[in-house]
Design a protein around this motif. Structure first.
Motif, mmCIF file in Angstrom:
data_model
loop_
_atom_site.group_PDB
_atom_site.id
_atom_site.type_symbol
_atom_site.label_atom_id
_atom_site.label_comp_id
_atom_site.label_asym_id
_atom_site.label_seq_id
_atom_site.Cartn_x
_atom_site.Cartn_y
_atom_site.Cartn_z
ATOM 1 N N ARG A 153 2.471 9.633 -3.919
ATOM 2 C CA ARG A 153 2.177 8.785 -3.545
ATOM 3 C C ARG A 153 3.485 7.233 -2.775
ATOM 4 N N PRO A 154 2.951 6.856 -1.378
ATOM 5 C CA PRO A 154 3.986 5.842 -0.705
ATOM 6 C C PRO A 154 4.187 4.334 -2.868
ATOM 7 N N ASN A 155 5.218 4.022 -2.384
ATOM 8 C CA ASN A 155 5.617 2.870 -3.257
ATOM 9 C C ASN A 155 5.502 3.490 -5.207
ATOM 10 N N ALA A 156 5.496 4.411 -4.790
ATOM 11 C CA ALA A 156 4.888 5.069 -6.425
ATOM 12 C C ALA A 156 6.104 4.927 -7.418
ATOM 13 N N LEU A 157 7.094 5.639 -6.569
ATOM 14 C CA LEU A 157 8.394 6.397 -7.451
ATOM 15 C C LEU A 157 9.884 5.152 -7.037
ATOM 16 N N GLY A 158 9.833 4.253 -5.966
ATOM 17 C CA GLY A 158 10.517 3.683 -5.564
ATOM 18 C C GLY A 158 12.538 4.536 -5.596
ATOM 19 N N PHE A 159 13.264 3.717 -4.450
ATOM 20 C CA PHE A 159 14.291 5.280 -4.094
ATOM 21 C C PHE A 159 15.301 4.097 -4.585
ATOM 22 N N ILE A 203 0.505 -7.511 -0.725
ATOM 23 C CA ILE A 203 -1.082 -7.212 -0.439
ATOM 24 C C ILE A 203 -1.671 -9.015 -0.999
ATOM 25 N N VAL A 204 -2.173 -9.467 0.601
ATOM 26 C CA VAL A 204 -2.782 -10.147 -0.063
ATOM 27 C C VAL A 204 -4.611 -10.138 0.866
ATOM 28 N N SER A 205 -6.263 -9.763 -0.271
ATOM 29 C CA SER A 205 -6.907 -9.622 0.163
ATOM 30 C C SER A 205 -8.028 -10.522 0.063
ATOM 31 N N GLY A 206 -8.490 -10.335 0.696
ATOM 32 C CA GLY A 206 -9.800 -11.047 0.612
ATOM 33 C C GLY A 206 -10.999 -9.950 0.916
ATOM 34 N N GLY A 207 -12.297 -11.007 -0.070
ATOM 35 C CA GLY A 207 -13.681 -10.272 -0.184
ATOM 36 C C GLY A 207 -14.659 -11.004 -0.275
ATOM 37 N N ARG A 208 -15.390 -10.850 -0.169
ATOM 38 C CA ARG A 208 -17.058 -11.817 0.127
ATOM 39 C C ARG A 208 -16.919 -13.458 -0.328
ATOM 40 N N VAL A 257 -4.185 1.962 -2.917
ATOM 41 C CA VAL A 257 -2.510 1.180 -2.900
ATOM 42 C C VAL A 257 -1.649 1.006 -4.321
ATOM 43 N N SER A 258 -0.675 0.935 -4.283
ATOM 44 C CA SER A 258 0.284 0.205 -5.314
ATOM 45 C C SER A 258 1.600 -0.873 -5.131
ATOM 46 N N PRO A 259 0.956 -1.674 -4.644
ATOM 47 C CA PRO A 259 2.145 -2.884 -4.522
ATOM 48 C C PRO A 259 2.567 -3.007 -5.678
ATOM 49 N N ASN A 260 3.440 -4.377 -5.134
ATOM 50 C CA ASN A 260 4.113 -4.752 -6.099
ATOM 51 C C ASN A 260 3.783 -5.836 -7.088
ATOM 52 N N HIS A 273 -13.723 -0.932 -6.543
ATOM 53 C CA HIS A 273 -12.795 -1.845 -5.513
ATOM 54 C C HIS A 273 -11.057 -1.401 -6.305
ATOM 55 N N LEU A 274 -11.167 -1.506 -8.020
ATOM 56 C CA LEU A 274 -10.329 -2.358 -8.853
ATOM 57 C C LEU A 274 -9.682 0.042 -9.131
ATOM 58 N N ALA A 275 -10.889 0.658 -8.360
ATOM 59 C CA ALA A 275 -10.374 2.292 -8.717
ATOM 60 C C ALA A 275 -9.176 1.790 -7.447
ATOM 61 N N GLY A 276 -8.985 1.213 -6.476
ATOM 62 C CA GLY A 276 -8.158 1.054 -4.703
ATOM 63 C C GLY A 276 -6.845 0.396 -4.996
ATOM 64 N N MET A 277 -6.518 -0.388 -6.273
ATOM 65 C CA MET A 277 -5.982 -1.137 -6.772
ATOM 66 C C MET A 277 -5.305 -1.548 -7.643
ATOM 67 N N GLY A 278 -6.332 -0.774 -8.671
ATOM 68 C CA GLY A 278 -5.158 -0.830 -9.926
ATOM 69 C C GLY A 278 -3.974 -0.419 -10.634
ATOM 70 N N THR A 279 -3.504 0.302 -9.802
ATOM 71 C CA THR A 279 -1.922 0.330 -10.148
ATOM 72 C C THR A 279 -1.139 -0.063 -9.655
ATOM 73 N N SER A 280 -1.739 -0.987 -8.765
ATOM 74 C CA SER A 280 -0.399 -2.712 -8.546
ATOM 75 C C SER A 280 -0.057 -3.312 -9.469
#
Ligand SMILES: Cc1cc2nc3c(=O)[nH]c(=O)nc-3n(C[C@H](O)[C@H](O)[C@H](O)COP(=O)(O)OP(=O)(O)OC[C@H]3O[C@@H](n4cnc5c(N)ncnc54)[C@H](O)[C@@H]3O)c2cc1C
Ligand SMILES: Nc1ncnc2c1ncn2[C@@H]1O[C@H](COP(=O)(O)O)[C@@H](O)[C@H]1O
Lengths: 322, 258
Positions: A153-159, A203-208, A257-260, A273-280
Motif C-alpha cells: 500500500r502506498p504511504n504505508a512504509l515510508g522510505f 487529505i481534507v475530506s467532506g461529507g453530507r 487511504v493512509s495519509p499522515n 467510511h472508517l474502513a477507508g481511512m482508519g489507518t490514517s
C-alpha cells in the motif's frame, strides 16, 4: 538470484513515490535489489532509483510503453523477472499496481499478496501484514511459491535514502503482439497537480455536512495550504449526491487511504467510511454533532459548525505560515 | 449475449469482525452478495436485456449458505447457476485456488464475456479476475465503469477507471471484465423475480468433481484485530474561531504538519 525485484511505476513522466518506498524496503531484506522500470522515457528516470537502494536497474523504454497496457507491461516485466530470478517481487498497490500485480503473478503461476502494510523477513521468506475485511482485521500472510509476489500500500512504509550500486541496463523485450488484445482508444487524465488520494500525505475530506458542491472550494483551499502532497476527499454521501466524482470517495467502496493527516469535515464516520481511512496517522474531525461516531476515532475533534471552523482554520494556518 | 458472472458471498459491510484462529468467527454474520459482484450481475442482465437474447450464468464457490446469494442473483434476472459447494475447499482457497475452481467450472460453458467484481470485500485481494483471465487464456479489463458491445458481439468498448481519470479500450470477445462502482445501479429483486428464481436451475458440484486439486499459494499465519484507536482530544474554546486557532496550534506544535 536471492534478491528482490521491484516494479518502479511511472506516472506523468515521473517515478511514483511508492516505488521508492518498496525499493528502500527491499534493501532491508539483504540480497541484491533489482528494479524494473517500464515506460516511454523511463531511461532518463532510472538513475533516481539508485538513491533508494537499487543495485541494478532494468529499463524497458520505447514508444509502445507510453500508456499502461496490461499485457505489454506484464510481458516486459516477466521477461526481466525470468532473467533476474528473484525470490521476492515487490510492487506498489496503486491503481495500476492493482491491475498489474495479480497479472504478473498469474503469468508466473504463483500467488500474490495484495495491498500489504508491513513486511518482514523470516528466514528466506517475507511475511506480509495486510488488512482484510476493509481494515477490520489484519492477517499475516506468507506466499508459499517462488517468487513471492507482494504489493504494498502506498504511504504505508515510508522510505529512506540509502545508496544502491545503481547499474542501469537497457533491456530489449520481445513482445508477443498476438496476445496484446486490449487496444487503448483514449486516455483522459485530469490536468491536476494534486496527488492521488492513495498517495497523498494530507487529505481534507467532506461529507453530507458540506451541503453542496460549491462548498468544496473551501476544502480545496485548506488542502492547498498544506502544499503539493495534499488533496481532497469525500464520503459516499457527498459522491452519491453528485457533489464530487467517485474518484474522490474514501471508504469501503471507494479508496483506501493512509495519509499522515486526515481532516473529516461534516462526515459522520459510518463504518464503511472508517474502513477507508482508519489507518490514517492523525485524524481530525470537524462536526457539529458531538455524538458523531467519527469522534471515537479522531485524534482531534472540533464540535462546531464547519462553515465557521474551516474558514477560521484557513486564516489561522496562514498566520502560522506567516 | 451470453455472460458468466462470478459471485462471492461476503459478510455485510456493517459486520463487526471477530477473530477466530486464522480466520473470523462466522456466528451472527449477515451474508450478502459482494457489492462489486452486484454491479457485475446487473451489467450482465442489462446486456442480455439490451440485445433481447442470451443468458446469464452465475458461478459461485462457497458453502451451503452461498445458495441464498445465488438465488438473489437469479431473482434479479440471471438464468441459471453453478454452485461449487465445497466448504472444505472454500475455507483454505486463496484467489489463486479460487480462480482454478472458477476456471474449471467456466470452461464447459458458452459465453461472450465473464464478469467479476473488482474485489471481494472480505479478502480485499482483487486478484481473481487476473488469474481467471490467465487460466482461460482471455484478455482481462479491470475496474470497468462503462461497457458497450458492438452489434456483431465481436468486440466490447470499455471505459476503465485509472489513476486520476479514465481509459477507453477496445477488446475482442470473449474477455474477462471486473466491475467498479459507477458501472451501474443494481436493481432490487422483484417479488415475481424471487418466485421465478426458485425454479431456475442450479448445478451443484464440488471441486473434486471439476477435477481441481490446486491448493492455495498464500497462507494466513495469524489473524488479529487492528490496534484500537483511542478517541483523542476534543478541542474546546469559546467559539469556532477560538477552536480553529487551537486546532491550528495543535497541528503546528504537536503534529508538526504545518
Ligand atoms: C455497501 C456499502 C458501501 C459503502 N461504502 C462507503 C464508502 O466507501 N465511503 C463512505 O463514505 N460511505 C460508504 N457507505 C455509506 C455509509 O454507510 C454512510 O452512509 C456515509 O459514509 C455517510 O456519509 P456522511 O458521513 O457524509 O453523511 P452523514 O452520515 O449524513 O453525516 C453527515 C454529518 O455531517 C454533520 N454536519 C452536518 N452539517 C454540518 C455542519 N454545518 N457543520 C459540521 N458538521 C455538520 C452531521 O452532524 C453528520 O454527522 C457505504 C454503505 C454501504 C451500504
Ligand atoms: N468464491 C468465489 N466464488 C465466485 N466468485 C469469486 C469468489 N471469490 C472471488 N470471486 C470473484 O472474484 C472477484 C475478486 O475477488 P478477490 O480477488 O478475492 O478480491 C470477486 O468480486 C468475485 O467476482
Amino acid at each position: 538470484m536471492a534478491g528482490t525485484l521491484i516494479y518502479a511505476e511511472v506516472q506523468k513522466g515521473e517515478i511514483k513515490k511508492g516505488a521508492f518506498e518498496i525499493t528502500s524496503k527491499a534493501k532491508e531484506f539483504g540480497g541484491e535489489v533489482a528494479a524494473c522500470i517500464i515506460g516511454k522515457g523511463a531511461e532518463a528516470l532510472a538513475p533516481q532509483l539508485a538513491k533508494y537502494g537499487a543495485d541494478k536497474i532494468y529499463v524497458v523504454d520505447g514508444p509502445e510503453f507510453e500508456n499502461y497496457v496490461p499485457e505489454a507491461f506484464v510481458q516486459a516485466f516477466v521477461q526481466v523477472a525470468n532473467t533476474v530470478q528473484p525470490t521476492v517481487i515487490l510492487t506498489s498497490a496503486s491503481a495500476q499496481g492493482k491491475d498489474f500485480t495479480p497479472a504478473v503473478a498469474a503469468r508466473l503461476n504463483v500467488g500474490a499478496v495484495s495491498d500489504c502494510v508491513e513486511l518482514k523477513k523470516e528466514g528466506d521468506k517475507v511475511i506480509a501484514k495486510r488488512p482484510m475485511y476493509a481494515g477490520k482485521a489484519y492477517a499475516l500472510v506468507e506466499a508459499v511459491g517462488t517468487p513471492q509476489v507482494i504489493s504494498v500500500r502506498p504511504n504505508a512504509l515510508g522510505f529512506k535514502e540509502i545508496a544502491g550500486a545503481g547499474a542501469v541496463e537497457k533491456v530489449a523485450v520481445n513482445l508477443d503482439a498476438s496476445k496484446i488484445k486490449v487496444q487503448v482508444k483514449a486516455v483522459e487524465v485530469a490536468a491536476t497537480t494534486e496527488p492521488d488520494q492513495t498517495e497523498a500525505e494530507i487529505i481534507v475530506s467532506g461529507g453530507r455536512g458540506m451541503k453542496g458542491p460549491e462548498n468544496f472550494k473551501m476544502l480545496e483551499d485548506l488542502a492547498k495550504l498544506f502544499g503539493p502532497t495534499a488533496t481532497t476527499g469525500a464520503s459516499r454521501a457527498a459522491v452519491d449526491a453528485g457533489w464530487r466524482a467517485h474518484s474522490y470517495q474514501v471508504g469501503q467502496t471507494g479508496k483506501t487511504v493512509s495519509p499522515n493527516l486526515y481532516i473529516a469535515c461534516g462526515i459522520s464516520g459510518a463504518i464503511q467510511h472508517l474502513a477507508g481511512m482508519g489507518t490514517s496517522k492523525v485524524i481530525v474531525a470537524i462536526n457539529k454533532d458531538p455524538e458523531a461516531p467519527i469522534f471515537t476515532k479522531a485524534d482531534y475533534g472540533v464540535v462546531d459548525d464547519l462553515f465557521n471552523v474551516v474558514p477560521a482554520l484557513i486564516e489561522e494556518i496562514k498566520k502560522i505560515k506567516g | 449475449m451470453n455472460t458468466v458472472v462470478c459471485l462471492k458471498q461476503v459478510p455485510d459491510t456493517e459486520t463487526l469482525i471477530k477473530v477466530a484462529g486464522t480466520s473470523i468467527a462466522t456466528e451472527g454474520i449477515k451474508w450478502v452478495i459482494n457489492p462489486y459482484d452486484e454491479f457485475a450481475v446487473e451489467e450482465a442482465i442489462r446486456q442480455k436485456e439490451k440485445m433481447n437474447a442470451g443468458k446469464v450464468t452465475i458461478v459461485s464457490l462457497g458453502p451451503d449458505r452461498a445458495i441464498e446469494s445465488i438465488r438473489t442473483a437469479l431473482a434479479m434476472g440471471a438464468d441459471d447457476a453453478v454452485h461449487i459447494n465445497d466448504g472444505a475447499y472454500y475455507d483454505t482457497a486463496d484467489p489463486y485456488a479460487t480462480a482454478q475452481v472458477l476456471a474449471a467450472a467456466i470452461k464447459g460453458l458458452t459465453y461472450d464475456a465473464v464478469f467479476l467484481g473488482k474485489q471481494a470485500i472480505d479478502d480485499d485481494a482483487g486478484q481473481v479476475p487476473a488469474f481467471l483471465g490467465e487460466l482461460l487464456g482471455l484478455p482481462v479489463v479491470t475496474q470497468v465503469i462503462k461497457f458497450e458491445v458492438s452489434a456483431d458481439k465481436k468486440t466490447a468498448t470499455v471505459t476503465r477507471e485509472i489513476e486520476g481519470g479514465q481509459m477507453v479500450v477496445e477488446v475482442p470477445l470473449p474477455a474477462v471484465f471486473s466491475a467498479q462502482k459507477g458501472l451501474n445501479e443494481p436493481r432490487y429483486a422483484s417479488l415475481p423475480g424471487i418466485m421465478k428464481a426458485k425454479k431456475k436451475p442450479v448445478d451443484v458440484k464440488n471441486a473434486g468433481a471439476l477435477g481441481v486439486s490446486a491448493g492455495p499459494m498464500t497462507v494466513i499465519k495469524e489473524m488479529s484485530l487492528p490496534p484500537a484507536r483511542q478517541a483523542g482530544k476534543i478541542i474546546t474554546g469559546d467559539d469556532a474561531k477560538a477552536k480553529a486557532a487551537a486546532l491550528a496550534k495543535a497541528l503546528h506544535e504537536e503534529v508538526k504538519i504545518i
